[in-house]
Design a protein around this motif. Structure first.
Motif, mmCIF file in Angstrom:
data_model
loop_
_atom_site.group_PDB
_atom_site.id
_atom_site.type_symbol
_atom_site.label_atom_id
_atom_site.label_comp_id
_atom_site.label_asym_id
_atom_site.label_seq_id
_atom_site.Cartn_x
_atom_site.Cartn_y
_atom_site.Cartn_z
ATOM 1 N N ARG A 129 0.838 -1.211 0.000
ATOM 2 C CA ARG A 129 0.000 0.000 0.000
ATOM 3 C C ARG A 129 0.867 1.253 0.000
ATOM 4 O O ARG A 129 0.575 2.228 -0.708
ATOM 5 C CB ARG A 129 -0.935 -0.003 1.213
ATOM 6 C CG ARG A 129 -2.092 -0.976 1.094
ATOM 7 C CD ARG A 129 -3.212 -0.627 2.063
ATOM 8 N NE ARG A 129 -2.795 -0.797 3.451
ATOM 9 C CZ ARG A 129 -2.945 -1.909 4.154
ATOM 10 N NH1 ARG A 129 -3.500 -2.972 3.574
ATOM 11 N NH2 ARG A 129 -2.563 -1.978 5.411
ATOM 12 N N ASN A 173 -4.873 -1.499 -5.357
ATOM 13 C CA ASN A 173 -5.076 -0.220 -6.036
ATOM 14 C C ASN A 173 -6.512 0.259 -5.919
ATOM 15 O O ASN A 173 -6.777 1.453 -5.703
ATOM 16 C CB ASN A 173 -4.710 -0.351 -7.522
ATOM 17 C CG ASN A 173 -3.327 0.199 -7.822
ATOM 18 O OD1 ASN A 173 -3.011 1.318 -7.433
ATOM 19 N ND2 ASN A 173 -2.500 -0.584 -8.497
ATOM 20 N N SER A 174 -7.446 -0.673 -6.036
ATOM 21 C CA SER A 174 -8.860 -0.310 -6.025
ATOM 22 C C SER A 174 -9.367 0.041 -4.629
ATOM 23 O O SER A 174 -10.403 0.698 -4.489
ATOM 24 C CB SER A 174 -9.703 -1.449 -6.598
ATOM 25 O OG SER A 174 -9.621 -2.607 -5.774
ATOM 26 N N ASN A 180 3.748 5.925 -5.695
ATOM 27 C CA ASN A 180 3.899 5.866 -7.160
ATOM 28 C C ASN A 180 5.066 4.995 -7.610
ATOM 29 O O ASN A 180 5.719 5.286 -8.619
ATOM 30 C CB ASN A 180 4.066 7.285 -7.725
ATOM 31 C CG ASN A 180 3.017 8.245 -7.222
ATOM 32 O OD1 ASN A 180 1.852 8.125 -7.548
ATOM 33 N ND2 ASN A 180 3.442 9.202 -6.390
ATOM 34 N N ILE A 184 2.475 1.689 -3.519
ATOM 35 C CA ILE A 184 1.520 2.178 -4.509
ATOM 36 C C ILE A 184 1.230 3.658 -4.268
ATOM 37 O O ILE A 184 1.170 4.467 -5.207
ATOM 38 C CB ILE A 184 0.217 1.356 -4.458
ATOM 39 C CG1 ILE A 184 0.495 -0.088 -4.888
ATOM 40 C CG2 ILE A 184 -0.848 1.977 -5.348
ATOM 41 C CD1 ILE A 184 -0.662 -1.029 -4.645
ATOM 42 N N LEU A 200 -2.069 -6.645 -6.711
ATOM 43 C CA LEU A 200 -1.834 -5.217 -6.900
ATOM 44 C C LEU A 200 -3.101 -4.508 -7.367
ATOM 45 O O LEU A 200 -3.404 -3.396 -6.931
ATOM 46 C CB LEU A 200 -0.708 -4.995 -7.910
ATOM 47 C CG LEU A 200 0.674 -5.517 -7.504
ATOM 48 C CD1 LEU A 200 1.703 -5.225 -8.601
ATOM 49 C CD2 LEU A 200 1.115 -4.881 -6.198
#
Length: 582
Positions: free
Chosen positions: A128, A374-375, A134, A131, A370
């Motif tokens: 987390r 991301n969602s 970036n 992500i 992943l």
């Protein structure tokens, strides 16, 4: 020494040179004043204040001059404890507040024959964070052994990811509202070289002169190390970068606590070079031409980051200007100091003897995992600020930032609850009337309720003033059924424990607004004006309009409680004193 001299009656025999320099200076000043002429205390204080201002001005000029001649370069390394229940390579609990050495597995103690068991759940908060920063997630990563011998690492090595970390090539954007230095502009992007998983060490507690105790509860607590590229050139921006990185990893639920509670520790790499000199041969993280860097370890606050960098920059410039050479070394910093101190020579890659860990298989990360993370990732701090200052909420930057940062997001959640309830209560109002509700709620949550919390020295708790109560209070104010002072009075009443509904408090305490007629406003204004004719003349002849506010205050104090509205009172005063309502 001083105490024994007092007992023996020999205080006068103490040499002034052995006293504190401040005492020595005071003694000299007293001696001079008594032997020559006495300087009045007020004059002396003014002289000292003037000297201090002159010193600060000179320091600022020197700082500016050094910035023109020397370029500072800083890279940041952050070690953050991940929010997990189990340790990185054992099933022992990660709680560090329990009894010392009560959450320890055999592997944590490097017990012969024990093997590491990678706990898959520890990977989730690390991903987390990667992500949110970036980063490019590596499908395959591996663990390495970083060898060094110290009492807080029983195995003689630390397990980390040096050669093949799980995330690379990220970045963090810094804006002027993050507190970056003015010379860095409105926006600055700092690249992140990599994020790597690694195990924490034991916690050392020193008991001088000779005792040092070790608590192995912290051993193998999962960490991520965030390594930025050396692209920072001002101390203020370095502190802003650390603050922003902490905000991001907290907002995505990756870490336990921030710097203030020891859940995040910072190392900074500092170097300087002359702007007009030929580039040197040193390099760091792939960037060549930098001056020789030193590393300052274990900084524990944002202010410490900034102060330590300033001190180390000044030290390096002094050494270079005197013809010396900067040594690659590890240095320490103590809060309140003015200089960094040498700890040891800087170890290099060869000293640590990095090698792949033969007992831990490669870490393979699937795209489906992943995609799911991301969602479900929370909204980033920058996106939240954009939302809060946008047309829907209309908060100022100065209100949006603390609303996001305070109380680990709990204050922002409370704000949204109040706004949502208030929009429901104001459903019968037109869109123009509801346009400023977010800004109004922000003011009450941060300033009015925040002020009560500060005065009472209480920690944040959403139940002190329930969100529904605050929404109903603001609704009554928006509908002009109560005045601003009345609303503040009711808020304080609820804050102190009154759990009656807002409508009941207003009714039973006779606080609902019963508007004054125009004639009543005029009569009240004239009675106040009659007592202060000189002030009225000053307003008329010298255009001292600020004094109108004083008259408004007098009208609200002398008028019937809760019935005088400040805007209407000022309107009448302007009309009577200036002959205008403008």
């Amino acid at each position: 020494m001083l105490r024994s001299c007092i007992r023996r009656g020999t205080l006068r025999s103490i040499s002034v040179r052995r006293l504190n320099p401040a005492i020595q200076f005071a003694s000299h000043a007293f001696s001079t004043a008594t032997t020559q002429e006495r300087v009045p205390l007020r004059k002396q204080l003014k002289q000292e204040a003037k000297s201090l201002r002159s010193h600060k001005k000179q320091r600022k000029e020197d700082e500016e001059a050094s910035r023109q001649e020397w370029e500072l370069t800083v890279g940041v390394e952050i070690h953050a404890q991940l929010d997990t229940e189990a340790k990185l390579f054992s099933r022992a609990a990660t709680s560090t507040s329990d009894i010392p050495n009560s959450n320890v597995a055999l592997f944590d103690l490097a017990f012969p024959g024990s093997q590491p068991e990678f706990q898959i759940a520890t990977l989730l908060p690390a991903l987390r964070a990667a992500i949110a920063l970036n980063c490019e997630i590596q499908p395959v990563s591996r663990f390495d052994r970083k060898h060094y011998f110290y009492q807080d690492q029983p195995s003689g090595y630390q397990i980390t990811q040096y050669y093949e970390p799980f995330a690379r090539n990220g970045y963090v954007d810094l804006y002027n509202y993050d507190g970056i230095a003015p010379e860095d502009g409105d926006r600055l992007r700092i690249d992140i070289k990599q994020l790597q998983l690694e195990q924490d060490t034991a916690k050392s507690q020193e008991y001088p002169p000779t005792t040092q105790l070790l608590d192995f509860n912290r051993v193998s607590h999962p960490l991520i190390e965030i390594i930025t590229m050396p692209q920072i050139h001002t101390p203020a921006t370095a502190a802003a970068c650390v603050r922003k990185l902490q905000s991001i990893v907290q907002s995505c639920g990756a870490v336990t606590t921030g710097m203030e509670l020891g859940g995040l520790r910072v190392d900074v790499n500092v170097s300087v070079r002359r702007r007009d000199a030929a580039a040197g041969q040193h390099h760091y993280n792939g960037i060549s031409g930098l001056g020789q860097r030193t590393e300052i370890k274990n900084l524990s606050s944002f202010k410490a980051v900034e102060d330590a960098i300033i001190a180390e920059k000044n030290r390096q410039i002094t050494v270079l200007e005197s013809g010396g050479v900067i040594e690659g070394e590890t240095r320490g910093w103590t809060i309140g100091s003015t200089e960094t101190r040498r700890l040891r020579g800087k170890e290099g890659d060869v000293d640590y003897r990095y090698m792949p860990d033969p007992d831990i298989p490669p870490l393979i990360i699937g795209q489906d995992l992943l995609a799911n993370l991301n969602s479900t990732l929370p909204t980033s701090p920058d996106s939240l600020i954009t939302l809060l200052v946008g047309a829907e909420h209309r908060l100022s930057i100065d209100d949006a930032k603390p609303l996001i940062e305070l109380d680990d997001g709990a204050r922002l959640e409370y704000y949204h609850d109040v706004v949502e309830t208030l929009h429901t209560l104001q459903a019968d109002q037109d869109s123009t009337s509801r346009a400023g509700l977010g800004r109004s709620v922000g003011n009450w949550v941060l300033h009015e309720l925040g002020g009560l919390l500060t005065k009472s020295d209480r920690a944040w708790d959403a139940e002190i003033v329930p969100a529904q109560s605050l929404a109903h209070l603001i609704d009554q104010l928006q509908r002009k059924r109560i005045t601003g002072p009345t609303a503040k009075l009711v808020l304080a009443t609820i804050f102190d424990g009154d759990r009656r509904p807002v409508s009941q408090i207003l009714e039973e305490e006779n606080l609902l607004l019963r508007p004054l007629s125009r004639d009543e406003y005029v009569a009240l204004a004239q009675s106040v004006m009659a007592l202060n004719p000189q002030m009225i003349e000053q307003i008329r002849s010298k255009n001292q309009l600020g004094k109108l506010g004083w008259f408004v205050g007098q009208m609200m104090r002398t008028g019937e409680k809760g019935r005088v509205e400040a805007p209407k009172a000022e309107e009448i005063l302007r009309e009577l004193i200036l002959g205008s309502t403008v």
